[in-house]
Motif scaffolding. Sequence first.
Motif, PDB file in Angstrom:
ATOM      1  N   UNK A   4      50.314 -16.136   1.673  1.00 27.55           N
ATOM      2  CA  UNK A   4      49.497 -16.382   0.462  1.00 27.55           C
ATOM      3  C   UNK A   4      49.942 -17.290  -0.364  1.00 27.55           C
ATOM      4  N   UNK A   5      48.853 -18.182  -1.628  1.00 24.11           N
ATOM      5  CA  UNK A   5      49.077 -19.002  -2.401  1.00 24.11           C
ATOM      6  C   UNK A   5      48.772 -19.398  -3.082  1.00 24.11           C
ATOM      7  N   UNK A   6      49.379 -19.834  -4.248  1.00 26.83           N
ATOM      8  CA  UNK A   6      48.519 -20.755  -5.553  1.00 26.83           C
ATOM      9  C   UNK A   6      47.876 -22.255  -5.776  1.00 26.83           C
ATOM     10  N   UNK A   7      46.818 -22.466  -6.220  1.00 30.72           N
ATOM     11  CA  UNK A   7      47.233 -23.539  -6.386  1.00 30.72           C
ATOM     12  C   UNK A   7      45.796 -23.661  -7.895  1.00 30.72           C
ATOM     13  N   UNK A   8      46.667 -23.660  -9.294  1.00 27.22           N
ATOM     14  CA  UNK A   8      46.065 -23.012 -10.342  1.00 27.22           C
ATOM     15  C   UNK A   8      45.399 -24.373 -11.589  1.00 27.22           C
ATOM     16  N   UNK A   9      45.722 -25.612 -10.940  1.00 23.54           N
ATOM     17  CA  UNK A   9      45.552 -27.050 -11.667  1.00 23.54           C
ATOM     18  C   UNK A   9      44.251 -27.435 -11.376  1.00 23.54           C
ATOM     19  N   UNK A  10      43.853 -28.255 -12.425  1.00 22.14           N
ATOM     20  CA  UNK A  10      43.022 -28.977 -12.420  1.00 22.14           C
ATOM     21  C   UNK A  10      42.652 -30.127 -10.961  1.00 22.14           C
ATOM     22  N   UNK A  11      41.524 -29.899 -11.059  1.00 21.50           N
ATOM     23  CA  UNK A  11      41.383 -31.072  -9.880  1.00 21.50           C
ATOM     24  C   UNK A  11      41.757 -32.446 -10.610  1.00 21.50           C
ATOM     25  N   UNK A  26      36.568 -33.768  -4.916  1.00 20.21           N
ATOM     26  CA  UNK A  26      35.984 -32.264  -3.897  1.00 20.21           C
ATOM     27  C   UNK A  26      36.024 -31.914  -4.945  1.00 20.21           C
ATOM     28  N   UNK A  27      34.751 -30.407  -4.584  1.00 21.74           N
ATOM     29  CA  UNK A  27      34.588 -29.147  -5.880  1.00 21.74           C
ATOM     30  C   UNK A  27      36.224 -28.451  -5.710  1.00 21.74           C
ATOM     31  N   UNK A  28      36.809 -28.116  -7.311  1.00 18.45           N
ATOM     32  CA  UNK A  28      37.653 -27.300  -6.849  1.00 18.45           C
ATOM     33  C   UNK A  28      38.203 -26.841  -8.133  1.00 18.45           C
ATOM     34  N   UNK A  29      38.460 -25.538  -8.246  1.00 19.56           N
ATOM     35  CA  UNK A  29      38.355 -24.841  -9.030  1.00 19.56           C
ATOM     36  C   UNK A  29      39.770 -24.096  -8.918  1.00 19.56           C
ATOM     37  N   UNK A  30      40.956 -23.568 -10.086  1.00 19.82           N
ATOM     38  CA  UNK A  30      41.828 -23.126  -9.742  1.00 19.82           C
ATOM     39  C   UNK A  30      41.769 -21.831  -8.972  1.00 19.82           C
ATOM     40  N   UNK A  31      43.142 -21.803  -8.293  1.00 22.10           N
ATOM     41  CA  UNK A  31      42.594 -20.625  -7.334  1.00 22.10           C
ATOM     42  C   UNK A  31      43.761 -19.611  -7.460  1.00 22.10           C
ATOM     43  N   UNK A  32      44.047 -18.694  -7.350  1.00 28.15           N
ATOM     44  CA  UNK A  32      45.101 -17.284  -7.557  1.00 28.15           C
ATOM     45  C   UNK A  32      45.863 -16.729  -6.253  1.00 28.15           C
ATOM     46  N   UNK A 217      42.088 -14.005  -9.560  1.00 29.57           N
ATOM     47  CA  UNK A 217      41.880 -14.153 -10.952  1.00 29.57           C
ATOM     48  C   UNK A 217      43.635 -14.833 -11.707  1.00 29.57           C
ATOM     49  N   UNK A 218      43.805 -14.856 -12.814  1.00 32.90           N
ATOM     50  CA  UNK A 218      44.504 -15.128 -13.238  1.00 32.90           C
ATOM     51  C   UNK A 218      45.961 -14.357 -13.822  1.00 32.90           C
TER      52      UNK A 218
END
Length: 239
Positions: A4-11, A26-32, A217-218
Amino acid sequence: MCGRYTITISLEELLLRFHIDPAFPLYHRPRYNVAPGQLVPAIVNDGERNRIGELKWGLIPQWAKDESIGSKMINARAETVAEKPAYRIPLERKRCLVPADGFYEWKKKDDGKTKQPMRITLRNEAMFAMAGLYDIWTTPDGRKVSTCTVITTAPNRLMADIHDRMPVILRPEHESVWLDRGMRDTSRLLDMLKPYPAEEMRAYPVAAGVGNVSNDGPECIRELDDAAGAAKRREGAGE
């Protein structure tokens, strides 16, 4: 392992950090709470520039008979990556970066029966790149499936108290070498697959809800002690 990991930054931050041509976004949203089997952003180099796209997490070798093998190949061990048939050719020709800003691991509690989820980040909370490999598998009906795996290594001093493996976090100066399609020096590549310095990382407890992949989510990355402290402060204020 790394599961499991996170990538919470913007595109925009992602494109800037890895010098990616904005003409290929590519489409990207923060992922927690990124999990195996999902599509994850990954970076490759086409010989001229870095490009970003999505790969399914769980490598399916080009020669596989069916895609079920992917669920067993979310990680590749640095110690054997140059020997295993599934990883040997990708190590030579199909290397990628998997960007992240944290990853999760579960630490055994003192009772020896339950585990505490931990989030591990760089001390400066900066984005980093995990060393990855990718491959392209063709389905019986001709559909192309692009997949990847994250390379793991022995734990550093910080991680040793939490788990016996950790993802390979590449030094920024090694990222372009890792992506270089002309780099075929296996010994040099393997030399990059070392534990990241413990003094440059931190780990903190998070809520058990991160164990459910539907939670994204956050609240997944909120430090447990902070959350408990905030609750006590609210109670003290009569909220």
